[in-house]
Design a protein around this motif. Sequence first.
Motif, PDB file in Angstrom:
ATOM      1  N   ARG A   1       0.871  -1.179   0.000  1.00  0.00           N
ATOM      2  CA  ARG A   1       0.000   0.000   0.000  1.00  0.00           C
ATOM      3  C   ARG A   1       0.899   1.217   0.000  1.00  0.00           C
ATOM      4  NH1 ARG A   1      -5.291  -0.680   0.747  1.00  0.00           N
ATOM      5  NH2 ARG A   1      -5.982  -2.770   1.382  1.00  0.00           N
ATOM      6  N   ARG A   2       0.761   2.063  -0.998  1.00  0.00           N
ATOM      7  CA  ARG A   2       1.657   3.217  -1.092  1.00  0.00           C
ATOM      8  C   ARG A   2       1.458   4.196   0.066  1.00  0.00           C
ATOM      9  NH1 ARG A   2      -0.419   7.733  -4.350  1.00  0.00           N
ATOM     10  NH2 ARG A   2      -2.540   7.332  -5.048  1.00  0.00           N
ATOM     11  N   THR A   3       0.247   4.237   0.636  1.00  0.00           N
ATOM     12  CA  THR A   3       0.017   5.127   1.773  1.00  0.00           C
ATOM     13  C   THR A   3       0.829   4.700   2.998  1.00  0.00           C
ATOM     14  OG1 THR A   3      -1.983   3.866   2.316  1.00  0.00           O
ATOM     15  CG2 THR A   3      -2.262   5.899   1.051  1.00  0.00           C
TER      16      THR A   3
ATOM     17  N   LYS B   1       0.466   9.679  -0.559  1.00  0.00           N
ATOM     18  CA  LYS B   1      -0.994   9.789  -0.448  1.00  0.00           C
ATOM     19  C   LYS B   1      -1.655  10.575  -1.574  1.00  0.00           C
ATOM     20  CE  LYS B   1      -0.590   9.495   4.550  1.00  0.00           C
ATOM     21  NZ  LYS B   1      -0.786  10.162   5.845  1.00  0.00           N
TER      22      LYS B   1
ATOM     23  N   ILE C   1      -5.340   9.846  -3.591  1.00  0.00           N
ATOM     24  CA  ILE C   1      -6.134   8.775  -2.984  1.00  0.00           C
ATOM     25  C   ILE C   1      -7.538   9.328  -2.763  1.00  0.00           C
ATOM     26  CG2 ILE C   1      -6.448   7.408  -0.877  1.00  0.00           C
ATOM     27  CD1 ILE C   1      -4.175   6.322  -2.449  1.00  0.00           C
TER      28      ILE C   1
ATOM     29  N   ASP D   1      -4.438   2.701  -4.079  1.00  0.00           N
ATOM     30  CA  ASP D   1      -3.486   2.612  -2.975  1.00  0.00           C
ATOM     31  C   ASP D   1      -2.641   1.351  -3.111  1.00  0.00           C
ATOM     32  OD1 ASP D   1      -2.134   2.988  -0.599  1.00  0.00           O
ATOM     33  OD2 ASP D   1      -3.819   2.421   0.683  1.00  0.00           O
TER      34      ASP D   1
END
Length: 194
Positions: free
Chosen positions: A166-168, A173, A176, A181
């Motif tokens: 998950r890039r978050t 962010k 998004i 994500d």
Amino acid sequence: MKRSFHVTVAALFFSAGLSPLVFAGDLYDLDPEHTQAIFHIDHLGYSTVTGSFRQLKGMLTLDEEHPEQSLVEATIEASSIDTGVPTRDEDLRSSQFFDVARHQTITFRTVKVKRRGPRSADLSGELTLLGISRPVTLRTTFNQIAPDPLRGSRMVAGFTATTSIRRTDYGMKAFIPLIGDVVRIDINVEAIRR
């Protein structure tokens, strides 16, 4: 004959501070012409955008008899991102995404290898992106190790791996939830014995 398999990919896929000299076997260097780190991410629900990183390096130590002793380390140059669209690639290099001015590399280091089958293993390690390190597991398939007739019969090891992040989790962010994500990562590796 006992063989060892240690990869630094940088990026692909990383080591928990252990020196490869601790393990018996041969060292292999990733062949950048035949190694790919490819990512896939949802774009507004319409399609999946795919990209890769053009500059990566690494080495591996593979122990076929004792795969739990194998190591992988990889480094990817974040600025080498390539989605085939130059304007999008510039956006991805910006502070909203990979922030390459402050974070030039993405790294992976193994901390544990768990064998799943005769040709497969889970490589658990630490992925560092945007200065944040988090655990990730690469589901890896060992393809083969053999002399390559196109490279002067040098010994070559090949494998493929996949994971999702998950890039978050790494502080990325931007946009998004419009842009996904979850990022799927596929890695193809050919490594040449030193």
